[in-house]
Design an enzyme around this catalytic site. Structure first.
Site, PDB file in Angstrom:
ATOM      1  N   GLU A  28      10.700   2.096  10.021  1.00  0.00           N
ATOM      2  CA  GLU A  28      11.428   2.478   9.468  1.00  0.00           C
ATOM      3  C   GLU A  28      10.512   4.016   9.950  1.00  0.00           C
ATOM      4  O   GLU A  28       9.199   3.733   9.025  1.00  0.00           O
ATOM      5  CB  GLU A  28      12.404   2.653   8.071  1.00  0.00           C
ATOM      6  N   GLU A  53       9.959  15.759  15.198  1.00  0.00           N
ATOM      7  CA  GLU A  53      10.127  15.793  14.189  1.00  0.00           C
ATOM      8  C   GLU A  53       8.916  16.351  13.262  1.00  0.00           C
ATOM      9  O   GLU A  53       7.896  16.265  13.425  1.00  0.00           O
ATOM     10  CB  GLU A  53       9.724  14.225  13.563  1.00  0.00           C
ATOM     11  N   LYS A 100       1.370  -0.887   0.194  1.00  0.00           N
ATOM     12  CA  LYS A 100      -0.209   0.335  -0.132  1.00  0.00           C
ATOM     13  C   LYS A 100       1.224   1.105   0.200  1.00  0.00           C
ATOM     14  O   LYS A 100       1.577   1.854   1.175  1.00  0.00           O
ATOM     15  CB  LYS A 100      -0.908   0.204   1.064  1.00  0.00           C
ATOM     16  N   CYS A 121      13.368  11.344   5.402  1.00  0.00           N
ATOM     17  CA  CYS A 121      13.082  11.148   6.978  1.00  0.00           C
ATOM     18  C   CYS A 121      14.996  11.396   7.189  1.00  0.00           C
ATOM     19  O   CYS A 121      15.684  11.103   8.596  1.00  0.00           O
ATOM     20  CB  CYS A 121      13.215   9.899   6.769  1.00  0.00           C
TER      21      CYS A 121
HETATM   22  P1  NDP Z   1       2.291   7.809   8.366  1.00  0.00           P
HETATM   23  O1  NDP Z   1       2.860   7.381   9.719  1.00  0.00           O
HETATM   24  O2  NDP Z   1       1.206   8.286   8.518  1.00  0.00           O
HETATM   25  O3  NDP Z   1       2.282   7.027   6.667  1.00  0.00           O
HETATM   26  C1  NDP Z   1       3.058   5.753   6.034  1.00  0.00           C
HETATM   27  C2  NDP Z   1       1.911   5.037   5.586  1.00  0.00           C
HETATM   28  O4  NDP Z   1       1.413   3.896   6.680  1.00  0.00           O
HETATM   29  C3  NDP Z   1       0.829   5.747   4.974  1.00  0.00           C
HETATM   30  O5  NDP Z   1       0.875   4.577   3.552  1.00  0.00           O
HETATM   31  C4  NDP Z   1      -0.258   5.834   5.501  1.00  0.00           C
HETATM   32  O6  NDP Z   1      -1.310   5.359   4.597  1.00  0.00           O
HETATM   33  C5  NDP Z   1       0.420   4.568   6.325  1.00  0.00           C
HETATM   34  N1  NDP Z   1      -0.401   4.045   7.695  1.00  0.00           N
HETATM   35  C6  NDP Z   1      -1.330   5.905   8.105  1.00  0.00           C
HETATM   36  N2  NDP Z   1      -1.776   4.007   9.172  1.00  0.00           N
HETATM   37  C7  NDP Z   1      -1.901   3.336   9.016  1.00  0.00           C
HETATM   38  C8  NDP Z   1      -2.698   2.294   9.902  1.00  0.00           C
HETATM   39  N3  NDP Z   1      -3.633   2.435  10.875  1.00  0.00           N
HETATM   40  N4  NDP Z   1      -2.349   1.204   9.393  1.00  0.00           N
HETATM   41  C9  NDP Z   1      -1.722   1.183   8.237  1.00  0.00           C
HETATM   42  N5  NDP Z   1      -0.856   1.831   7.496  1.00  0.00           N
HETATM   43  C10 NDP Z   1      -0.823   3.184   7.674  1.00  0.00           C
HETATM   44  O7  NDP Z   1       3.230   8.839   7.930  1.00  0.00           O
HETATM   45  P2  NDP Z   1       3.577   9.389   6.504  1.00  0.00           P
HETATM   46  O8  NDP Z   1       3.635   9.087   5.200  1.00  0.00           O
HETATM   47  O9  NDP Z   1       3.297  10.733   6.820  1.00  0.00           O
HETATM   48  O10 NDP Z   1       5.740   9.630   6.791  1.00  0.00           O
HETATM   49  C11 NDP Z   1       5.796  10.823   6.898  1.00  0.00           C
HETATM   50  C12 NDP Z   1       6.383  10.336   7.923  1.00  0.00           C
HETATM   51  O11 NDP Z   1       7.738   8.656   7.674  1.00  0.00           O
HETATM   52  C13 NDP Z   1       8.111  11.186   8.560  1.00  0.00           C
HETATM   53  O12 NDP Z   1       7.570  10.486   9.797  1.00  0.00           O
HETATM   54  C14 NDP Z   1       9.120  10.324   8.313  1.00  0.00           C
HETATM   55  O13 NDP Z   1      10.586  10.571   9.010  1.00  0.00           O
HETATM   56  C15 NDP Z   1       9.133   8.826   8.144  1.00  0.00           C
HETATM   57  N6  NDP Z   1       9.754   7.786   6.858  1.00  0.00           N
HETATM   58  C16 NDP Z   1      10.458   7.529   8.190  1.00  0.00           C
HETATM   59  C17 NDP Z   1      12.207   6.925   6.952  1.00  0.00           C
HETATM   60  C18 NDP Z   1      12.652   6.121   7.646  1.00  0.00           C
HETATM   61  O14 NDP Z   1      13.822   5.525   6.329  1.00  0.00           O
HETATM   62  N7  NDP Z   1      13.319   5.429   8.584  1.00  0.00           N
HETATM   63  C19 NDP Z   1      11.856   7.215   5.278  1.00  0.00           C
HETATM   64  C20 NDP Z   1      10.828   8.387   5.386  1.00  0.00           C
HETATM   65  C21 NDP Z   1      10.306   8.328   5.961  1.00  0.00           C
HETATM   66  P3  NDP Z   1      -2.286   7.263   4.459  1.00  0.00           P
HETATM   67  O15 NDP Z   1      -0.913   7.674   4.055  1.00  0.00           O
HETATM   68  O16 NDP Z   1      -2.574   6.537   3.602  1.00  0.00           O
HETATM   69  O17 NDP Z   1      -3.048   7.381   6.081  1.00  0.00           O
END
Ligand code: NDP
Length: 481
Positions: free
Chosen positions: A248, A385, A173, A282
């Site tokens: 991650e 963050e 997803k 990130c």
């Molecule tokens: P989110 O945690 O909001 O979402 C990440 C993914 O998880 C999306 O596809 C989201 O779907 C999905 N998601 C949200 N809620 C659920 C749930 N309850 N169950 C399953 N899946 C769920 O993060 P962001 O998209 O806002 O991304 C930014 C974040 O990602 C920042 O904190 C950043 O630091 C981190 N990040 C970390 C990296 C690493 O390698 N450590 C690399 C890149 C980013 P939807 O968007 O449809 O809600």
């Protein structure tokens, strides 16, 4: 209006409910596509499709699996221009960045894991003259891969490629905010002749489609990249089911600049490590600690460079910064700038929404790159963050003080160190609580290295054989003869 479809069982299909969500172009603030608002029924369909092909894919020869992945890589490369364009429109990132980083790295992800599986060997341990052990590795089963919006295709493929290479069918997803390149990837997989059900892409909300993936009993492994709060929720749901989990998560990365650094190189790279992709990587450094003797020189030169960065239409080659990903995210970043002011911070440059002159872009989500000084290292602005084009700068007097401040947050993803002293560089690197450390560089990538964070930045490591082995179960067989 473009209508995105799910990729399930080898076909592009509508969500069972018939419901769609709006997809915005952040550079204009306009809806430009619709994406399936999938739910547990769609995820169930995807699991059934994956389950049908699970044994066959696990038994497909390594050479054949590798061929499929190489073919997908070649097709991504052949469509680089189109993929970069849709990534830029969907995410708001400059087109030149999508062309030079996001899409080429997605190609590399597939090529790396396609070739890695050709060069592996399995382990054998001899216990005594007539006893030995060998370790076999089998695919863990159907893998759930969930990725965020900041580097859409790049991070999506960083999970999918090792899972497929390891022999797992995948239910993936993408973020509902940036679904377009994942949709294009499904078309590419059809073109590559990937067997039906091996990769299934279900679009929709995290709270619906994502939730159905993490809770599904037939998905034993979840690889997730996203926010720390979401990661904690996923762990709370998946851990009682004893699923394998790779998380991650977020970061608040320190950038430690010693007075003996190569100043020009440091300055150029620090501008990039602060504001690339509008600060939405990130691995961006968001807290910049500068040794006091060069603090003022750095501050003035940094502010001069950053205040002249051009912001605007992501499709223009002149834009150094494009739009941030959504109205909601822009509002979040602006609220942190207000918080920084309340906490006593002084805005040296930026601090506001940017309104481009072109009519088409007036409602886009643009922010000025922002530098703040005068904050305590332990205030909320420096601990939470923000994930946007906002950095703070702080002076330090000793390496110990810089390390203490750098390690003071709950996060531990990456860090950058600038110094010409070899021993200072290594000592500092060893003392930092970060999973990834760059010395005199930033964002250099070697796909064989472990990638991941400490503390609240994650659990587990991706990259190289760490990623492949996450999608496998190891079995030791002991033989006495
Ligand atoms: P989110 O945690 O909001 O979402 C990440 C993914 O998880 C999306 O596809 C989201 O779907 C999905 N998601 C949200 N809620 C659920 C749930 N309850 N169950 C399953 N899946 C769920 O993060 P962001 O998209 O806002 O991304 C930014 C974040 O990602 C920042 O904190 C950043 O630091 C981190 N990040 C970390 C990296 C690493 O390698 N450590 C690399 C890149 C980013 P939807 O968007 O449809 O809600």
């Amino acid at each position: 209006m473009i209508q995105i479809r799910n990729y399930i069982g080898g076909e592009l299909i509508s969500p069972i409910s018939g419901q769609y969500l709006d997809n915005y172009n952040p550079s204009t603030g306009q809806v430009y596509a619709q994406i399936p608002d999938s739910d547990h029924h769609d995820v169930q369909l995807a699991v059934e499709a994956a389950d049908k092909v699970r044994s066959a894919w696990a038994e497909t020869s390594i050479a054949k699996r590798s061929e499929y992945l190489m073919c997908i890589a070649d097709l991504i490369e052949a469509n680089l221009d189109e993929l970069a364009m849709v990534e830029s429109i969907d995410n708001g990132k400059p087109l030149w960045l999508a062309k030079s980083v996001d899409i080429p790295r997605a190609v590399e992800n597939f090529r790396f894991f396609a070739t890695a599986i050709l060069h592996e060997s399995t382990e054998s341990h001899q216990t005594s003259i007539n006893t030995f052990n060998y370790t076999s590795a089998s695919p863990v089963g159907i893998a759930g891969c969930i990725s965020p919006w900041n580097l859409p295709l790049y991070l999506f493929t960083w999970k999918i490629a090792p899972a497929l290479a390891a022999g797992c069918p995948v239910i993936a997803k993408p973020s509902e905010i940036t679904p377009m390149t994942a949709f294009k990837l499904s078309e590419i997989c059809i073109q590559a002749g990937l067997p039906a059900g091996v990769l299934n892409i279900v679009h929709g909300l995290g709270s619906k489609a994502g939730d159905a993936i993490i809770k599904h009993k037939q998905i034993p492994a979840i690889s997730f990249t996203g926010g720390t709060q979401t990661g904690a929720y996923i762990a709370s749901q998946a851990a009682p089911m004893f699923k394998k989990l790779s998380l991650e998560l977020g970061g608040k990365n320190p950038n430690i600049i010693f007075a003996d650094c190569n100043f020009d190189e440091m300055l150029k790279t620090t501008v990039a490590s602060s504001f690339s992709n509008q600060g939405q990587i990130c691995l961006c450094g968001s807290r910049i600690f500068v040794e006091r003797p060069i603090y003022e020189k750095f501050r003035d030169a940094f502010v001069a460079r950053v205040s002249s960065m051009r912001i605007g239409d992501p499709l223009s080659p002149d834009s150094r910064l494009g739009a941030v990903v959504s109205q909601q995210h822009m509002d979040k970043v602006l609220s942190y700038i207000s918080l920084a002011i309340e906490e006593g911070g002084k805005i040296l440059t930026g601090g506001k929404r940017f309104i481009p002159e072109t009519v088409e872009h007036k409602n886009g989500y643009y922010l000025e790159p922002t530098i703040i000084e005068g904050l305590e290292y332990n205030c909320r602005t420096n601990q939470e963050e923000i994930f946007g084009p906002v950095v703070t700068i702080m002076p330090f007097d000793t390496a110990e003080e810089a390390i203490m401040m750098a390690n003071s947050t709950p996060y531990g993803l990456s860090a950058t160190i600038w110094t010409e002293s070899l021993s200072k560089a290594h000592k500092t690197a060893q003392a930092l609580h970060s999973g990834i450390i760059w010395i005199n560089c930033w964002l250099l990538r070697d796909l064989r290295t472990p990638f991941g964070g400490m503390k609240q930045s994650g659990v587990g490591r991706e990259g190289g054989f760490h990623a492949l082995n996450f999608f496998r179960e190891m079995k030791n067989v002991c033989i006495k003869y």
